[in-house]
Design a protein around this motif. Structure first.
Motif, PDB file in Angstrom:
ATOM      1  N   SER A 450      51.631  50.504  44.652  1.00 38.41           N
ATOM      2  CA  SER A 450      52.218  51.028  45.819  1.00 38.41           C
ATOM      3  C   SER A 450      52.713  49.923  46.388  1.00 38.41           C
ATOM      4  O   SER A 450      52.250  48.673  46.300  1.00 38.41           O
ATOM      5  CB  SER A 450      51.282  51.585  46.697  1.00 38.41           C
ATOM      6  OG  SER A 450      50.232  50.789  47.183  1.00 38.41           O
ATOM      7  N   THR A 451      53.729  49.938  47.346  1.00 34.93           N
ATOM      8  CA  THR A 451      54.288  49.127  48.080  1.00 34.93           C
ATOM      9  C   THR A 451      53.460  48.141  49.066  1.00 34.93           C
ATOM     10  O   THR A 451      53.445  47.238  49.101  1.00 34.93           O
ATOM     11  CB  THR A 451      55.693  49.571  48.755  1.00 34.93           C
ATOM     12  OG1 THR A 451      56.365  50.307  47.906  1.00 34.93           O
ATOM     13  CG2 THR A 451      56.339  48.637  49.818  1.00 34.93           C
ATOM     14  N   GLU A 452      52.412  49.012  49.499  1.00 37.33           N
ATOM     15  CA  GLU A 452      51.509  48.499  50.569  1.00 37.33           C
ATOM     16  C   GLU A 452      50.492  47.396  49.877  1.00 37.33           C
ATOM     17  O   GLU A 452      50.266  46.428  50.372  1.00 37.33           O
ATOM     18  CB  GLU A 452      50.717  49.580  51.259  1.00 37.33           C
ATOM     19  CG  GLU A 452      51.453  50.449  52.234  1.00 37.33           C
ATOM     20  CD  GLU A 452      52.619  51.158  51.597  1.00 37.33           C
ATOM     21  OE1 GLU A 452      52.434  51.730  50.737  1.00 37.33           O
ATOM     22  OE2 GLU A 452      53.570  51.569  52.410  1.00 37.33           O
ATOM     23  N   THR A 453      50.033  47.903  48.735  1.00 35.46           N
ATOM     24  CA  THR A 453      48.995  47.105  47.750  1.00 35.46           C
ATOM     25  C   THR A 453      49.877  45.956  47.417  1.00 35.46           C
ATOM     26  O   THR A 453      49.370  45.027  47.222  1.00 35.46           O
ATOM     27  CB  THR A 453      48.554  47.928  46.482  1.00 35.46           C
ATOM     28  OG1 THR A 453      48.026  48.976  47.212  1.00 35.46           O
ATOM     29  CG2 THR A 453      47.534  47.241  45.957  1.00 35.46           C
ATOM     30  N   ASN A 562      60.834  47.583  47.273  1.00 36.42           N
ATOM     31  CA  ASN A 562      61.217  49.055  46.770  1.00 36.42           C
ATOM     32  C   ASN A 562      62.697  48.850  45.974  1.00 36.42           C
ATOM     33  O   ASN A 562      62.931  49.448  45.036  1.00 36.42           O
ATOM     34  CB  ASN A 562      61.624  49.717  47.812  1.00 36.42           C
ATOM     35  CG  ASN A 562      60.199  50.286  48.601  1.00 36.42           C
ATOM     36  OD1 ASN A 562      59.284  50.404  47.933  1.00 36.42           O
ATOM     37  ND2 ASN A 562      60.285  50.613  49.966  1.00 36.42           N
TER      38      ASN A 562
END
Length: 602
Positions: A450-453, A562
């Motif tokens: 994921s982008t956040e991770t 992204n």
């Protein structure tokens, strides 16, 4: 990695089991574990460690609620000291603590599935409870320090309650932090109060001493992360890898100590670490104190740097010893080439005592190279073992392993070049560009994350650069690889339950010391198929201009991630072109009268 068995049968007889034998003999003198640990630690320390134990398991409970549980255990200790044959007194300490937790009426209402652990038998019950510990939990509000004069009044009126509340506060936020470290932080806090409470400006004094407690808080987090990493090595890779890593580190730190003394100390550390990792904090504190006292009783054998630490009160020694500098290497250490490469009888020594021979190689190599990471030293030792395994089967082993230095230097060169390149990048271009470079590389390696991770991993790796690249050159390598190993190990633990891709799984299944080079060499995930295009992923609004700087920066970093997820094969030149266009668009539109219209057009 059979070579990592650290001790030959000689040391098994003479020293490796000495601590276990000593403990077995000591425990045989006591029918009741709780009684003899209570007598060892005395009331105040026993109470503090009981509070730490409960607070780390029951992180949502109030101080008053846990104080009742602590009282129950202390009352039992009193009863068992009076009569070791009394009911419950022969139980192990972990069983006593977990039994008390399982007697809580509303355990399921507060902790959900954790209550199911009570249906298991020990030691599975304990492992179950450990799995529910939450590191730095968000359900605990940030600590608010009371007014300075209030703290001093509380300290003078009820010192035990104030310090009890301190260990409770630290323990529930840091459930993997070992109790000796928490007691050390409490001693540091008390020393600040003793020094500041008589002052006219108490607040200013406390601010100077503990900087609003942020220094203690950050140190607790850092020590907790390091100890959790040690527990992970012990749990995931076993005693041999844990001991090999410790032997390398302690040989670097105490290069004048003998091989036999260090081997014994490594075994002792492993035994105590296991107690601490399993949440058995009473035995952890008691046996750690014994270990530190043993080290201090032989400080002349180990290091001249220990003297100031060993003069401190017992509870303050651990931090001092951990932070003490490496001792100077002995003068005129002979080259290892003669003994381990030029000697025609190397194979005879290797085959006669494989484990002891390689353990001594780790010791000798480490004490000569304090500038290397323990992971690099273990790679060199593994490379040397592989070479001997091959060469000792040939007709002319000496010719076969004559090029050992060149072979082993490949490991050194790879690591040195990586650290040099990254620190040059960090020191030349700064933290921002360094982070972007990491995000590009790691998004290409594992675009499924994921982008956040990915952003979280990037920030942690950048923090390693911040910490290590400012150090003198001879300390950068060991610092970098140590902290990168912690980040990578945490990432690998996470991917055990949520596999990322084949190449990440491959690297996470590598030997402990080979993981970092495996991740560094990892390329673009060519099997990755990007998800269908989502226009919302690149939806821009006036927040690009109006949000606070930190928020704007984070949005742009997520946009970069992204973008790479859409096209992982994108070259650095293409990324630079797009980033330049994006910056120009933001500069232009943030000056426009109608930001949203401008962004839409651009």
């Amino acid at each position: 990695m059979k070579w990592l068995t650290l001790i030959s049968f000689i040391f098994l007889l003479s020293s490796a089991r000495s601590r276990n034998l000593h403990r077995a003999a000591r425990d045989a003198d006591h029918k009741s574990h709780i009684a003899h640990r209570y007598n060892d630690l005395k009331e105040e320390t026993f109470k503090a460690v009981a509070m730490i134990t409960f607070a780390q398991y029951l992180q949502k409970c109030s101080y008053d609620g846990l104080s009742k549980l602590v009282k129950d255990v202390v009352d039992l200790a009193h009863k068992c000291v009076a009569s070791e044959d009394a009911p419950e007194c022969t139980k192990s300490l972990p069983s006593i603590f977990l039994d008390r937790i399982c007697q809580i009426d509303q355990l399921r209402e507060s902790y959900g599935d954790m209550a199911d652990c009570c249906g298991k038998a020990d030691p599975e019950r304990n492992q179950c409870f450990l799995s529910f510990k939450v590191h730095q939990p968000d359900f605990i509000p940030p600590y608010q320090r009371p007014a300075a004069d209030v703290i001093c009044t509380q300290y003078q009126d009820n010192r035990v309650a104030l310090l009890g509340n301190f260990v409770y506060t630290v323990a529930r936020r840091n459930p993997f932090l070992h109790a000796p470290a928490i007691l050390g932080l409490a001693a540091e806090y008390e020393n600040a109060l003793k020094s500041c409470c008589p002052q006219s400006d108490i607040g200013a004094c406390l601010d100077e001493k503990v900087q609003h407690l942020s220094v203690i808080k950050e140190r607790a987090k850092l020590i907790g992360v390091q100890q959790q990493h040690g527990c992970r090595i012990l749990e995931k890779y076993g005693e041999r890898t844990f001991q090999a890593n410790k032997l390398a580190h302690m040989s670097q730190k105490y290069p004048k100590a003998s091989f036999a003394d260090l081997v014994k100390m490594v075994h002792d550390v492993k035994d105590v670490y296991r107690e601490c990792c399993e949440g058995d904090m009473v035995e952890c504190v008691d046996d750690w104190s014994e270990l530190v006292n043993s080290l201090c009783s032989k400080q002349d054998v180990f290091s001249s740097k220990l003297k100031p630490c060993c003069e401190k009160p017992v509870v303050e020694r651990t931090k001092c010893i951990m932070e003490a500098d490496f001792d100077e290497k002995p003068d005129n250490l002979p080259s290892l080439v003669e003994k381990y490469i030029q000697d025609k009888e190397v194979c005879k020594s290797y085959e006669a005592g494989h484990d002891a021979f390689l353990s001594e190689f780790v010791y000798e190599y480490s004490r000569r190279h304090p500038e290397f990471s323990t992971q690099l030293i273990l790679r060199i030792a593994k490379g040397y073992e592989t070479l001997l395994d091959k060469c000792c089967k040939t007709d002319n082993p000496a010719d076969c392993y004559a090029n050992a230095v060149e072979e082993l230097n490949k490991h050194i060169k790879e690591t040195q070049e990586l650290v040099k390149t990254n620190c040059e990048l960090y020191n030349t271009h700064g933290e921002g560009d360094f982070l972007k470079g990491i995000l590009v590389r790691y998004t290409k390696k594992m675009p499924q994350v994921s982008t956040e991770t990915l952003l979280e991993i990037g920030k942690k790796m950048t923090a390693v650069g911040t910490k290590c690249c400012s150090l003198p050159e001879e300390k950068r390598l060991s610092c970098s690889e140590h902290y990168l190993s912690i980040v990578i190990e945490k990432m690998c633990k996470r991917q055990e339950s949520t596999p990322i891709n084949e190449q990440v799984s491959h690297c996470c299944n590598e030997l402990y010391s080979y993981k970092r080079p495996c991740f560094s060499a990892m390329g673009v995930d060519t099997k990755y198929v990007p998800p269908p295009f989502d226009p919302m992923m690149f939806n821009f609004d006036d927040k690009l201009c109006t949000a606070p700087p930190a928020e704007r920066e984070e949005s742009q970093l997520k946009l970069l991630i992204n973008l790479i997820k859409r096209k992982p094969q994108m070259t650095d030149e293409q990324i630079k072109t797009i980033a330049g266009g994006f910056t120009a668009m933001v500069d232009k539109c943030c000056k426009a009268a109608d930001i949203d219209t401008c962004l839409g057009e651009e």
